[in-house]
Motif scaffolding. Structure first.
Motif, PDB file in Angstrom:
ATOM      1  N   ALA A  64      55.239   2.363  -3.034  1.00 58.98           N
ATOM      2  CA  ALA A  64      56.693   2.138  -2.969  1.00 58.98           C
ATOM      3  C   ALA A  64      57.379   3.390  -2.419  1.00 58.98           C
ATOM      4  N   THR A  65      58.457   3.183  -1.698  1.00 60.70           N
ATOM      5  CA  THR A  65      59.251   4.324  -1.240  1.00 60.70           C
ATOM      6  C   THR A  65      60.120   4.800  -2.387  1.00 60.70           C
ATOM      7  N   ALA A  66      59.960   6.077  -2.731  1.00 60.80           N
ATOM      8  CA  ALA A  66      60.702   6.597  -3.875  1.00 60.80           C
ATOM      9  C   ALA A  66      62.160   6.817  -3.513  1.00 60.80           C
ATOM     10  N   SER A  67      63.017   6.655  -4.515  1.00 59.11           N
ATOM     11  CA  SER A  67      64.424   7.010  -4.375  1.00 59.11           C
ATOM     12  C   SER A  67      64.921   7.274  -5.788  1.00 59.11           C
ATOM     13  N   ALA A  68      66.179   7.652  -5.910  1.00 63.53           N
ATOM     14  CA  ALA A  68      66.708   7.933  -7.239  1.00 63.53           C
ATOM     15  C   ALA A  68      66.484   6.723  -8.140  1.00 63.53           C
ATOM     16  N   GLY A  69      65.774   6.924  -9.221  1.00 62.70           N
ATOM     17  CA  GLY A  69      65.513   5.845 -10.157  1.00 62.70           C
ATOM     18  C   GLY A  69      64.269   5.033  -9.879  1.00 62.70           C
ATOM     19  N   VAL A  70      63.651   5.304  -8.727  1.00 63.59           N
ATOM     20  CA  VAL A  70      62.453   4.539  -8.353  1.00 63.59           C
ATOM     21  C   VAL A  70      61.324   5.519  -8.008  1.00 63.59           C
ATOM     22  N   GLY A  71      60.234   5.423  -8.754  1.00 66.22           N
ATOM     23  CA  GLY A  71      59.084   6.273  -8.462  1.00 66.22           C
ATOM     24  C   GLY A  71      58.287   5.745  -7.287  1.00 66.22           C
ATOM     25  N   GLY A  72      57.513   6.621  -6.661  1.00 65.74           N
ATOM     26  CA  GLY A  72      56.677   6.203  -5.534  1.00 65.74           C
ATOM     27  C   GLY A  72      56.429   7.360  -4.588  1.00 65.74           C
ATOM     28  N   PHE A  73      56.395   7.042  -3.291  1.00 67.46           N
ATOM     29  CA  PHE A  73      56.032   8.045  -2.298  1.00 67.46           C
ATOM     30  C   PHE A  73      57.259   8.678  -1.634  1.00 67.46           C
ATOM     31  N   VAL A  74      57.156   9.965  -1.384  1.00 63.67           N
ATOM     32  CA  VAL A  74      58.130  10.669  -0.560  1.00 63.67           C
ATOM     33  C   VAL A  74      57.344  11.370   0.544  1.00 63.67           C
ATOM     34  N   ALA A  75      57.734  11.134   1.785  1.00 65.18           N
ATOM     35  CA  ALA A  75      57.010  11.771   2.892  1.00 65.18           C
ATOM     36  C   ALA A  75      57.127  13.281   2.801  1.00 65.18           C
ATOM     37  N   ARG A  76      56.041  13.950   3.092  1.00 70.48           N
ATOM     38  CA  ARG A  76      56.066  15.410   3.170  1.00 70.48           C
ATOM     39  C   ARG A  76      55.160  15.788   4.333  1.00 70.48           C
ATOM     40  N   GLY A  77      55.789  16.129   5.450  1.00 70.14           N
ATOM     41  CA  GLY A  77      55.020  16.355   6.656  1.00 70.14           C
ATOM     42  C   GLY A  77      54.320  15.070   7.034  1.00 70.14           C
ATOM     43  N   SER A  78      53.076  15.149   7.450  1.00 69.58           N
ATOM     44  CA  SER A  78      52.358  13.935   7.812  1.00 69.58           C
ATOM     45  C   SER A  78      51.706  13.307   6.583  1.00 69.58           C
ATOM     46  N   ASN A  79      51.903  13.944   5.415  1.00 70.43           N
ATOM     47  CA  ASN A  79      51.364  13.410   4.173  1.00 70.43           C
ATOM     48  C   ASN A  79      52.502  12.938   3.291  1.00 70.43           C
TER      49      ASN A  79
END
Lengths: 362, 371
Positions: free
Chosen positions: A129-144
């Motif tokens: 899942a794409t993380a956002s405020a209130g939602v856990g998951g992935f946040v892009a960091r560079g190519s990872n």
């Protein structure tokens, strides 16, 4: 004025000069024996294999959790594997010596359930899942990517820095505080405990604070040892800690408890200051113009800061950090990270920076 | 025995006792030679930074007038005039972008004016908001709802204002027919905000100047550290968001032409050229004899200084080998752009590794912990 007077005055001043460096005389009946402070930690009886194994287990768990960060797609992790790493059962480690060591990190970690829950949460939010405020998951960091919870905490960093705090630093404080209370002649026990504390630093016996260790170097300092150069250069943490460990270890053998205890104070104060320097960096870098708008960088940084602030929970009794300021730091780092990162002027993070700067002279 | 002898021996013993208790003070090993660092900082403040912001203020005012004209009468004539004003302002901002510390950093100027997307993001998909993207969805939604999210510290906000948004709204293929009252208002709101922000930064420099020229240290956050960091950072921007990422260096060769800086205005190459020219001007103190380059020479680093200046010239020459427009050149002249990229990489190494090392400055914008 005659020569006799001159020599007497000079001798008196010399005495003053040297005694000025020592604490008041102690009443121990045991006399200090001559001893030399070596330049490497090659004491004949030195043994800190247990500490080394704990550091290496933490490094392996960290590496396992970081597998989830690779690329942009889900990299599944195995909860059983993670459980086994914490309990050291079922040969979970790639280094077979660790599997046979008879130790596990759980037994040495304070608030172990909490620290393990950070690691477990990496798996829980490894959903794609794409993380956002209130939602856990992935946040892009560079190519990872990084795996974060609903409040933006990157659980992998909370585990790793939290373990550095609640296991390694906590053990150092506990061990060295106990050494202080040991009798002058109880050298075998004091030396063993001293070695255990030294092992938590994870530097080679011939550590060179001025050297840049390559990531491929088998002697590379790990965890706290790595932070000596990474965040501790400005406060001379590498040289101060290593030299104090050498001097205090030698002093134990020389029955020199004054020097031993002085070195303990030096080590605990500097190590805590190192944690503060690291925490300061990580509550500052997310507010930099180059990081703003970049949640991957910002949340990663704050999560490291979160883990380093955990260290203060285990700070020594004579710490410079007041209970009130500790509570404030703790409260700030436990605030929803998205809230912290969207405050005008970053008021809470600046407040945290100011506490760390003024308390630790950073 | 003369009393004076006793005094000397007393002093010697006291000195010994002090030395034996304390470590000797750290000597500042950056202070070799007689280089006047204050004069260098005064030169930067008075001859480069403060005048640059003054020019930016003028350019933004002119841009504001041109937007008013285009909004009230959208046609190819007003659009062409607007393009000139836009280019002047954007190019001037590239010069100012190097001063992203102190007042500009406090105002978060770079993010609101010309968001680079950050160095921690590379390109994977065309739709991802990375590099010099434009968040058209947010822009169009803001226009439709007559609202904006300008003060939000989010990527959607940064990519919906400043030069990215102006560039899109003024020069996208249907910019003229698409103009309406709501769109006109949004354009005016954007440039009004840019005016407010640039006025604030220019005004803040009046008081910040004394802080800037009064600190000749090299520790983190000091003016000298900021100068070195900004030179390295802007080189990283040139290497990644400006050239390398659109060229496919972070996407296994997939080209992202529309992610070139100011893609719709068609001045990507001019901006890249201005970037390296500005970096050189900043580094050399514009040839004043009071620049960072002169400081390097005073540190006994004449060779490194020569290498850096020469490499800056090589990068400028390579950029000149590329034919406008850059988005087309990414594919039609891949070899020339790739050759430029490789020279940029060499310069990044010099200014990000060697330059900080000899000036005792730590690069603080990059997380160096490897995790």
């Amino acid at each position: 004025m005659n020569n006799k007077l001159k020599y007497t005055a000079t001798a008196a001043m010399l005495l003053l000069a040297f005694s000025a460096c020592k604490k008041e005389e102690n009443n121990e009946p045991v006399l200090v024996k001559p001893y030399t402070v070596p330049t490497t930690y090659n004491f004949a009886t030195a043994n800190y294999a247990q500490s080394t194994s704990l550091v290496q287990m933490a490094v392996e768990v960290d590496a396992y959790l970081k597998k989830a960060n690779t690329g942009s797609a889900i990299v599944a992790l195995d909860q059983t594997m993670l459980n086994n790493m914490f309990s050291n059962s079922g040969n979970p480690f790639t280094d077979m010596a660790l599997n046979a060591s008879g130790n596990n990190i759980t037994n040495f970690t304070s608030d172990a359930a909490m620290i393990k829950s950070y690691a477990d949460s990496v798996l829980i939010f490894n959903t794609g899942a794409t993380a956002s405020a209130g939602v856990g998951g992935f946040v892009a960091r560079g190519s990872n990517k990084i795996v974060v919870g609903p409040r933006g905490l990157e659980y992998g960093q909370a585990f790793t820095k939290g373990t550095m705090s609640a296991m390694l630093f906590k053990e150092v404080v506990r061990t060295l505080t106990e050494v202080k209370s040991l009798a002058t002649t109880d050298t075998t026990k004091a030396q063993a405990m001293w070695d255990a504390a030294f092992g938590m630093l994870s530097v080679p016996i011939n550590y060179d604070p001025t050297k840049t260790y390559a990531s491929t170097d088998t002697d590379k300092p790990l965890l706290w040892g790595g932070y000596l150069a990474e965040r501790g250069a400005a406060i001379d943490a590498g040289a101060v800690l290593f030299n104090a460990f050498l001097k205090g270890r030698a002093a134990i053998g020389g029955y020199d408890v004054n020097v031993r205890n002085e070195q303990i104070d030096i080590i605990l104060a500097k190590w805590e200051q190192l944690a503060a320097a690291a925490a300061l960096n990580y509550v500052t870098s997310p507010t930099a113009a180059t990081a703003i708008g970049n949640y991957g960088t910002q949340l990663h940084g704050l999560s490291e800061g979160f883990g380093f602030v955990v260290a203060f929970k285990y700070r020594p009794a004579n710490s410079k950090l007041s209970a009130g300021d500790y509570d404030k730091l703790n409260m700030i780092l436990n605030t929803d990270f998205y809230t912290l990162l969207n405050q005008p002027g970053f008021t809470d993070l600046v407040a945290a920076q100011n506490i760390l700067k003024s308390t630790y002279g950073l | 025995m003369k009393p004076i002898y006793l005094i000397f021996s007393t002093i010697a013993v006291i000195a010994l006792s002090v030395l034996s208790c304390n470590k000797p003070d750290k000597t500042d090993d950056t202070d070799k030679g007689n280089f006047d660092k204050t004069a260098m900082l005064v030169q930067y403040a008075d001859n480069q930074i403060i005048p640059a912001y003054a020019t930016l203020q003028t350019n933004i005012s002119e841009l504001q007038a041109a937007i008013d004209a285009f909004a009230s009468s959208p046609n190819s004539g007003t659009q062409a005039a607007l393009k000139t004003a836009y280019a002047n302002a954007h190019l001037q901002y590239i010069r100012c972008g190097l001063y992203n510390f102190g007042p500009a950093e406090s105002a978060i100027l770079d993010n609101f004016f010309n968001f680079t997307g950050g160095l921690d993001y590379s390109f994977t998909t065309d739709g991802a908001l990375t590099g010099f993207s434009v968040d058209t969805a947010t822009i169009l939604n803001n226009i439709a709802t007559s609202s904006n999210n300008f003060t939000s510290l989010s990527r959607a906000s940064f990519y919906a204002q400043g030069f990215p948004a102006l560039n899109y709204l003024c020069f996208e293929p249907n910019a003229i027919p698409n103009m309406d009252a709501k769109r006109a208002q949004y354009l005016k709101d954007i440039v009004a905000r840019m005016k407010t922000l640039s006025d604030k930064v220019a005004a803040d420099w009046a008081s910040y100047r004394s802080t800037f020229v009064g600190n000749t240290q090299s520790n983190s956050g000091s003016p000298i550290a900021n100068i070195v960091n900004q030179i390295a950072y802007q080189m990283d921007v040139l290497k990644g968001p400006c050239i390398g990422w659109p060229l496919g260096k972070a996407s296994n060769g997939t080209v992202f032409a529309s992610k070139c800086e100011a893609y719709y205005a068609g001045i990507s190459l001019a901006l890249a050229k201005e970037r390296i020219a500005s970096i050189k001007s900043f580094y050399s103190g514009n040839g004043s004899g009071k620049g960072l380059s002169d400081y390097l020479v005073s540190l006994g680093q004449a060779q490194l200084n020569t290498d850096i200046l020469a490499q800056m010239d090589i990068v400028a020459t390579k950029l000149n080998d590329i034919a406008d427009p850059l988005p087309t050149a990414l594919t039609s002249q891949y070899t020339a752009v790739d050759a430029t990229y490789k020279e940029i990489q060499k310069l990044v190494t010099l200014v990000k590794t060697d330059l900080p090392s000899v000036t005792a400055v730590q690069i603080s914008y990059a997380d160096n912990d490897g995790d």
